[in-house]
Scaffold this active site. Structure first.
Site, mmCIF file in Angstrom:
data_model
loop_
_atom_site.group_PDB
_atom_site.id
_atom_site.type_symbol
_atom_site.label_atom_id
_atom_site.label_comp_id
_atom_site.label_asym_id
_atom_site.label_seq_id
_atom_site.Cartn_x
_atom_site.Cartn_y
_atom_site.Cartn_z
ATOM 1 N N GLU A 91 0.795 -1.133 0.036
ATOM 2 C CA GLU A 91 0.004 0.025 0.016
ATOM 3 C C GLU A 91 0.995 1.191 0.001
ATOM 4 O O GLU A 91 2.060 1.194 0.781
ATOM 5 C CB GLU A 91 -0.696 0.078 1.195
ATOM 6 C CG GLU A 91 -2.088 -0.833 1.170
ATOM 7 C CD GLU A 91 -3.033 -0.865 2.561
ATOM 8 O OE1 GLU A 91 -3.270 -1.867 2.720
ATOM 9 O OE2 GLU A 91 -3.025 0.223 2.896
ATOM 10 N N CYS A 104 3.270 8.539 0.767
ATOM 11 C CA CYS A 104 3.730 7.662 1.994
ATOM 12 C C CYS A 104 3.892 6.436 1.480
ATOM 13 O O CYS A 104 3.215 5.629 0.798
ATOM 14 C CB CYS A 104 2.815 7.470 2.964
ATOM 15 S SG CYS A 104 3.043 6.421 4.300
ATOM 16 N N CYS A 111 6.131 -6.556 8.217
ATOM 17 C CA CYS A 111 6.894 -5.973 9.115
ATOM 18 C C CYS A 111 7.232 -6.995 10.227
ATOM 19 O O CYS A 111 6.309 -7.674 10.775
ATOM 20 C CB CYS A 111 6.566 -4.638 9.725
ATOM 21 S SG CYS A 111 7.801 -3.703 10.895
ATOM 22 N N CYS A 115 5.502 -3.785 16.795
ATOM 23 C CA CYS A 115 4.861 -2.892 17.670
ATOM 24 C C CYS A 115 3.520 -3.512 17.977
ATOM 25 O O CYS A 115 2.691 -3.801 16.776
ATOM 26 C CB CYS A 115 4.897 -1.577 17.069
ATOM 27 S SG CYS A 115 6.615 -1.183 16.695
ATOM 28 N N CYS A 118 0.541 -1.401 16.221
ATOM 29 C CA CYS A 118 0.236 -1.201 14.438
ATOM 30 C C CYS A 118 0.343 -2.765 13.808
ATOM 31 O O CYS A 118 0.759 -3.675 14.199
ATOM 32 C CB CYS A 118 2.092 -0.998 14.426
ATOM 33 S SG CYS A 118 2.196 -0.635 12.484
ATOM 34 N N CYS A 335 -2.130 2.210 6.457
ATOM 35 C CA CYS A 335 -1.413 1.356 5.636
ATOM 36 C C CYS A 335 -1.317 0.139 6.105
ATOM 37 O O CYS A 335 -1.326 -0.268 7.110
ATOM 38 C CB CYS A 335 0.212 1.907 6.014
ATOM 39 S SG CYS A 335 0.419 3.541 5.131
#
Ligand code: SAH
Length: 355
Positions: A91, A104, A111, A115, A118, A335
């Site tokens: 994205e 962005c 990832c 976190c 997130c 995102c």
């Protein structure tokens, strides 16, 4: 698989052409078609000899992103879901500001930082994006803006992924979009955000780049930060702050701390005071982010009053602070959310917001 032509710097393309027994100046012509005229096919490059166009078609891909979905918000924010060549989804977000348009960019598919607030981290990491896949995100969005004669004026590497966990490709991406023969996005108009990969902060400092460094801080004690950001267990606050001091000294540039407020976790007056003390000796700016609610976690954004109170404490202590304006909330400009839907991942991901 053919090479993505957007992964090449001008120097690399010149070398490649020399190896193909082509004239070096052809690389500049190709760059002009790619980045100024922004064509979609090698066959449109009509000042190149036919046999060179054939060679280009044999060796390179020009369209490596397929637009799968586009969501537009009332405030002008547009979210794009692209499919990359191995079938995964990424994205990117286009945001309209008073000063121009910013994009962005995602740096990884998924990832691994973990976190807890997130959702980019759900499902872990699939793989790094290469520099070309990052450049293509900006070029494809610029092509859409071309229809209205508008221009991408800034870029933030704040989409899915940890750019300092994909350092080489992120730096190469920045070099390419910054080059005068490409989109020529000024270094000062590029921001790269890290969750705190300390050794890479030192490396980035030594590069003495004018690119803005943002650091996701989100807590002022190791106990809380380690709970919400597992990277803090590898690189605790003391090490992170030392790295920022080094960055300040070497570059004389300020960092932008991102501080996402989570209701009942890091939004107290005491936390604000600790934050003020922690960052006071540093050249910095604090960006307070009312965190985006994430489904299936217990986190919520604090009430407005609490956010204002937090900011006031920082201001009183002389800290340079702003509250980040959210973008595209009506379309959930988060995102990774479209990607998550696509892959049946359930949690919402982080929002790309104004720096
Ligand atoms: N990995 C990098 C860059 C990607 S995240 C980093 O951590 O900085 C970009 C920003 O979005 C970070 O500041 C991140 O903490 C923030 N973010 C993540 N989840 C969010 C959420 N639910 N609401 C608001 N911001 C969020």
């Amino acid at each position: 698989m053919r090479n993505n032509i957007y992964a090449y710097t001008l120097d690399e393309l010149e070398d490649y052409f020399i190896k193909l027994n082509e004239k070096k100046f052809r690389a500049k012509q190709v760059f002009d078609w790619l980045y100024q005229k922004r064509v979609n096919a090698f066959s449109d490059m009509n000042n190149l000899p036919k046999n060179l166009i054939e060679k280009l078609e044999e060796n390179f891909d020009i369209n490596i992103l397929t637009l799968d979905m586009k969501q537009e918000s009332k405030d002008g924010t547009i979210k794009f879901l692209f499919q990359v060549r191995d079938g995964h989804y990424i994205e990117s977000v286009l945001m309209a500001h008073q000063y121009g348009y910013s994009v962005c960019v995602s740096s990884q598919i998924g990832c691994k930082m973990g976190c807890t607030f997130c959702a980019s981290t759900i499902g872990g990491i699939v793989r790094d994006l290469d520099s070309g896949e990052m450049v293509s995100q900006v070029v494809e969005i610029q092509k859409l803006l071309d229809k209205d004669n508008k221009r991408v004026s800034s870029v933030v590497v704040m989409g899915s992924g940890e750019p300092f966990d994909n350092f080489y490709h992120t730096m190469k991406f920045i070099d390419i979009i910054n080059h005068e023969k490409t989109l020529h996005i000024g270094s000062r108009h590029i921001t790269v955000s890290t969750s705190g990969v300390v050794p890479k902060i030192y490396e980035f400092a030594d590069m003495n780049s004018q690119v803005t460094l943002a650091i996701s801080l989100h807590a002022t004690t190791n106990a809380v930060r380690s709970m919400i950001m597992p990277i803090n267990r590898a690189y605790p606050l003391e090490q992170l702050i030392d790295a920022v001091k080094y960055y300040n000294q070497v570059t004389n540039r300020r960092v932008s701390f991102e501080f996402g407020l989570l209701n009942g976790v890091n939004d107290t007056v005491e936390e604000a005071k600790r934050l003020a003390n922690l960052v006071k000796p540093l050249l910095c700016h604090v960006n307070v982010i009312p965190i985006n609610d994430v489904m299936e976690t217990h986190y919520e954004k604090p009430k407005h009053m609490k956010i204002n109170q937090f900011v006031k404490v920082l201001e009183k202590n002389g800290i340079n602070v702003t509250i980040r304006r959210e973008k595209g909330t009506d379309i959930d400009a988060a995102c990774g959310q479209l990607r998550a839907k696509k892959g049946n991942l359930k949690k919402k991901e982080n929002v790309c917001q104004e720096v």
